[in-house]
Scaffold this motif. Structure first.
Motif, PDB file in Angstrom:
ATOM      1  N   TYR A 195      -2.722  -8.939  -1.143  1.00 46.24           N
ATOM      2  CA  TYR A 195      -1.531  -8.193  -1.559  1.00 46.24           C
ATOM      3  C   TYR A 195      -1.930  -6.873  -2.226  1.00 46.24           C
ATOM      4  CZ  TYR A 195       2.430  -6.880  -4.509  1.00 46.24           C
ATOM      5  OH  TYR A 195       3.430  -6.180  -5.138  1.00 46.24           O
ATOM      6  N   LYS A 196      -2.937  -6.907  -3.090  1.00 44.80           N
ATOM      7  CA  LYS A 196      -3.390  -5.671  -3.724  1.00 44.80           C
ATOM      8  C   LYS A 196      -3.948  -4.685  -2.700  1.00 44.80           C
ATOM      9  CE  LYS A 196      -6.259  -7.297  -6.767  1.00 44.80           C
ATOM     10  NZ  LYS A 196      -7.236  -7.284  -7.899  1.00 44.80           N
ATOM     11  N   LYS A 197      -4.624  -5.188  -1.705  1.00 44.69           N
ATOM     12  CA  LYS A 197      -5.165  -4.320  -0.677  1.00 44.69           C
ATOM     13  C   LYS A 197      -4.047  -3.661   0.134  1.00 44.69           C
ATOM     14  CE  LYS A 197      -8.527  -4.352   3.097  1.00 44.69           C
ATOM     15  NZ  LYS A 197      -9.453  -5.197   3.901  1.00 44.69           N
ATOM     16  N   ARG A 198      -2.980  -4.405   0.386  1.00 49.76           N
ATOM     17  CA  ARG A 198      -1.851  -3.848   1.152  1.00 49.76           C
ATOM     18  C   ARG A 198      -1.078  -2.824   0.345  1.00 49.76           C
ATOM     19  NH1 ARG A 198       1.727  -8.479   3.678  1.00 49.76           N
ATOM     20  NH2 ARG A 198       2.828  -6.602   4.373  1.00 49.76           N
ATOM     21  N   THR A 199      -0.946  -3.039  -0.959  1.00 44.42           N
ATOM     22  CA  THR A 199      -0.148  -2.132  -1.800  1.00 44.42           C
ATOM     23  C   THR A 199      -0.982  -1.015  -2.408  1.00 44.42           C
ATOM     24  OG1 THR A 199      -0.522  -3.610  -3.691  1.00 44.42           O
ATOM     25  CG2 THR A 199       1.467  -3.969  -2.365  1.00 44.42           C
ATOM     26  N   LYS A 200      -2.251  -0.923  -2.057  1.00 41.40           N
ATOM     27  CA  LYS A 200      -3.108   0.093  -2.661  1.00 41.40           C
ATOM     28  C   LYS A 200      -2.665   1.501  -2.260  1.00 41.40           C
ATOM     29  CE  LYS A 200      -7.197   0.418  -0.998  1.00 41.40           C
ATOM     30  NZ  LYS A 200      -8.608   0.120  -0.652  1.00 41.40           N
ATOM     31  N   ASN A 201      -2.207   1.651  -1.040  1.00 45.03           N
ATOM     32  CA  ASN A 201      -1.838   2.981  -0.540  1.00 45.03           C
ATOM     33  C   ASN A 201      -0.350   3.301  -0.721  1.00 45.03           C
ATOM     34  OD1 ASN A 201      -4.493   3.356   0.370  1.00 45.03           O
ATOM     35  ND2 ASN A 201      -4.043   2.310   2.304  1.00 45.03           N
ATOM     36  N   ILE A 202       0.383   2.411  -1.376  1.00 43.71           N
ATOM     37  CA  ILE A 202       1.818   2.649  -1.581  1.00 43.71           C
ATOM     38  C   ILE A 202       2.012   3.434  -2.882  1.00 43.71           C
ATOM     39  CG2 ILE A 202       4.056   1.561  -1.974  1.00 43.71           C
ATOM     40  CD1 ILE A 202       3.126  -0.765  -0.287  1.00 43.71           C
ATOM     41  N   GLN A 203       2.716   4.541  -2.812  1.00 44.21           N
ATOM     42  CA  GLN A 203       2.996   5.369  -3.980  1.00 44.21           C
ATOM     43  C   GLN A 203       4.341   4.965  -4.587  1.00 44.21           C
ATOM     44  OE1 GLN A 203       2.800   9.439  -2.784  1.00 44.21           O
ATOM     45  NE2 GLN A 203       0.602   9.358  -2.287  1.00 44.21           N
ATOM     46  N   VAL A 204       4.341   4.722  -5.898  1.00 44.70           N
ATOM     47  CA  VAL A 204       5.530   4.275  -6.621  1.00 44.70           C
ATOM     48  C   VAL A 204       6.238   5.487  -7.237  1.00 44.70           C
ATOM     49  CG1 VAL A 204       6.401   2.788  -8.456  1.00 44.70           C
ATOM     50  CG2 VAL A 204       4.425   2.078  -7.081  1.00 44.70           C
ATOM     51  N   ASP A 205       7.557   5.556  -7.009  1.00 47.04           N
ATOM     52  CA  ASP A 205       8.370   6.615  -7.608  1.00 47.04           C
ATOM     53  C   ASP A 205       8.939   6.093  -8.924  1.00 47.04           C
ATOM     54  OD1 ASP A 205       9.919   8.742  -8.222  1.00 47.04           O
ATOM     55  OD2 ASP A 205      11.075   8.785  -6.351  1.00 47.04           O
ATOM     56  N   LEU A 206       8.325   6.455 -10.041  1.00 54.58           N
ATOM     57  CA  LEU A 206       8.732   5.938 -11.339  1.00 54.58           C
ATOM     58  C   LEU A 206      10.117   6.430 -11.757  1.00 54.58           C
ATOM     59  CD1 LEU A 206       5.358   6.228 -13.318  1.00 54.58           C
ATOM     60  CD2 LEU A 206       6.415   4.179 -12.352  1.00 54.58           C
ATOM     61  N   PHE A 247       3.665  -2.547  11.201  1.00 52.49           N
ATOM     62  CA  PHE A 247       3.175  -2.146  12.529  1.00 52.49           C
ATOM     63  C   PHE A 247       1.688  -1.805  12.481  1.00 52.49           C
ATOM     64  CE2 PHE A 247       2.373   1.182  15.713  1.00 52.49           C
ATOM     65  CZ  PHE A 247       2.723   0.489  16.865  1.00 52.49           C
ATOM     66  N   ASP A 248       1.243  -1.110  11.436  1.00 53.80           N
ATOM     67  CA  ASP A 248      -0.180  -0.763  11.299  1.00 53.80           C
ATOM     68  C   ASP A 248      -1.043  -2.013  11.146  1.00 53.80           C
ATOM     69  OD1 ASP A 248       0.522   1.865  11.489  1.00 53.80           O
ATOM     70  OD2 ASP A 248       0.493   2.244   9.327  1.00 53.80           O
ATOM     71  N   ARG A 249      -0.552  -2.993  10.397  1.00 55.19           N
ATOM     72  CA  ARG A 249      -1.294  -4.249  10.235  1.00 55.19           C
ATOM     73  C   ARG A 249      -1.464  -4.962  11.575  1.00 55.19           C
ATOM     74  NH1 ARG A 249       0.718  -8.515   6.381  1.00 55.19           N
ATOM     75  NH2 ARG A 249      -1.315  -9.383   6.918  1.00 55.19           N
ATOM     76  N   GLU A 250      -0.388  -4.974  12.355  1.00 56.95           N
ATOM     77  CA  GLU A 250      -0.461  -5.629  13.659  1.00 56.95           C
ATOM     78  C   GLU A 250      -1.450  -4.907  14.578  1.00 56.95           C
ATOM     79  OE1 GLU A 250       0.265  -8.524  16.436  1.00 56.95           O
ATOM     80  OE2 GLU A 250       0.855  -8.429  14.322  1.00 56.95           O
ATOM     81  N   GLU A 255      -6.964  -4.733  17.119  1.00 58.19           N
ATOM     82  CA  GLU A 255      -8.206  -4.010  17.349  1.00 58.19           C
ATOM     83  C   GLU A 255      -9.426  -4.775  16.839  1.00 58.19           C
ATOM     84  OE1 GLU A 255      -7.720  -0.286  15.452  1.00 58.19           O
ATOM     85  OE2 GLU A 255      -6.258   0.488  16.920  1.00 58.19           O
ATOM     86  N   PHE A 256      -9.229  -5.690  15.915  1.00 57.09           N
ATOM     87  CA  PHE A 256     -10.361  -6.433  15.363  1.00 57.09           C
ATOM     88  C   PHE A 256     -10.949  -7.363  16.421  1.00 57.09           C
ATOM     89  CE2 PHE A 256     -12.030 -10.265  13.308  1.00 57.09           C
ATOM     90  CZ  PHE A 256     -13.013  -9.681  12.518  1.00 57.09           C
TER      91      PHE A 256
END
Length: 305
Positions: A195-206, A247-250, A255-256
C-alpha cells in the motif's frame, strides 16, 4: 712468403717443415684463387637477381591487395607464391638457388598447415550456445585465485579486488529486504508495504482535505454515527487518477516475466500457465486428501464393475 724456406702460406703443404714450394704449387694456388673469385661473383649475382625478383613480387602483391578485397587466407597464399621465373634460362648455381627457394616455400606452407591442425586438436571443443553456470563460476574462481596469489592474498580477501561501483551495488543488494514468499505474501506487513509503495507517487492536496473536513462535522465518524455508509462526493479528476493507477498496475503485471525451469518428465495437467499455478495451489491444499482417489482413477480401479 718465408725467406728461409720457400713456402707460400696458402699452400696445402705449408704445415710440412720439410716442404718447399715450387712452380707447380704457385700454379695451383693461383687456380684456386681464381675459382673462388668466380664462385663469389656468381653467388653475388644470383642473390641480387633473387632480391630483385622478390621486390617485384612484393610490389605486385601490394597492388593486388589495394585492388581486390580478398580474405586473409588468400593474401597469405599470394605472399607464399614464388614469382614466375623462366627456369630454362637459369643455369648452374642460379637454378639450384631457385629450386632451394621453392622447397623452402613448400616446407613453410606445410608447416603452417600442420601447426593450424595441431592447434585445433589441442584446443577444447567450443560449447554450444551459452555456458553452464557451474563452469562459469569455476572459471571465475580460478581467475580470481590467480590474481589473489599474485598479490599474496587468499580467497577470504577476495572482496579487496572489488571496485567502488561493485562494492556499492553489493551494499544495495544487502540493504534490500528479501522478497516475501509463501504465506508471507498475504500477511498484514506485506500488504501495508504494498500500500505504501502504491501511494508513494500520489500527491495529497492539503487545502482540499482541510476544506472537506471543515464542511462535514462527522468527517471522522464514530461507531455510533447515523451516517454509516455515506461517503463524501469525490471529484472526477481523483476517479481518473485511481483508474489510471489501476491500469498502470495491470500493465506492469503483464510485462513482468520470470523464467522458470521446464521439466520434461513432469506430467502435464494444465492448459496454460495460469491454470498450472492454480493447480499447484490446489495440490498443496488438498493433494494429500485426494491422492487415493487420483491413483484409483489413473489405474481404473475406481470404475464400477
Amino acid at each position: 712468403m718465408d725467406n728461409a724456406r720457400r713456402v707460400h702460406p696458402d699452400c696445402i703443404n705449408a704445415s710440412n717443415p720439410y716442404h718447399e714450394c715450387v712452380e707447380y704449387c704457385f700454379k695451383k694456388i693461383a687456380e684456386v684463387k681464381a675459382r673462388l673469385e668466380k664462385q663469389n661473383a656468381e653467388l653475388a649475382e644470383a642473390v641480387g637477381v633473387g632480391a630483385k625478383v622478390h621486390e617485384q613480387a612484393r610490389d605486385s602483391l601490394d597492388d593486388k591487395r589495394i585492388e581486390e578485397d580478398s580474405s586473409e587466407e588468400e593474401e597469405e597464399e599470394e605472399d607464399n607464391q614464388e614469382p614466375e621465373v623462366d627456369v630454362t634460362q637459369l643455369t648452374g648455381r642460379k637454378k639450384k638457388l631457385f629450386e632451394l627457394r621453392l622447397k623452402m616455400n613448400e616446407a613453410r606452407k606445410s608447416n603452417q598447415t600442420d601447426v593450424g591442425s595441431e592447434k585445433k586438436k589441442m584446443e577444447a571443443p567450443k560449447e554450444l550456445k551459452g555456458i553452464s553456470k557451474q563452469k562459469w563460476l569455476e572459471g571465475r574462481k580460478k581467475k580470481i585465485g590467480k590474481i589473489l596469489d599474485a598479490n599474496g592474498l587468499d580467497m577470504t580477501k577476495a572482496y579487496m579486488l572489488d571496485t567502488q561501483e561493485a562494492a556499492e551495488s553489493k551494499y544495495k543488494k544487502w540493504e534490500k529486504e528479501p522478497t516475501p514468499a509463501g504465506w508471507d505474501v498475504f500477511n498484514q506487513k506485506t500488504l501495508y508495504n504494498a500500500y505504501k509503495k502504491r501511494t508513494k507517487n500520489i500527491q495529497v492536496d492539503l487545502e482540499e482535505y482541510n476544506r472537506m473536513r471543515a464542511a462535514d462535522p462527522e468527517f471522522y465518524r464514530e461507531a455510533s454515527s447515523l451516517q454509516y455508509g455515506k461517503a463524501p462526493k469525490t471529484s472526477q479528476d481523483k476517479i481518473d487518477k485511481m483508474a489510471k493507477e489501476l491500469f498502470d498496475r495491470e500493465q506492469k503485471r503483464q510485462e513482468f516475466s520470470r523464467r522458470r525451469k521446464f521439466r520434461e518428465e513432469k506430467d502435464i495437467d494444465s492448459i496454460n500457465d495460469r491454470n498450472e499455478h492454480f493447480n499447484k495451489k490446489i495440490e498443496r491444499a488438498f493433494g494429500k486428501y485426494t491422492l487415493e482417489i487420483k491413483n484409483n482413477l489413473e489405474r481404473g480401479t475406481a470404475l464400477p464393475d
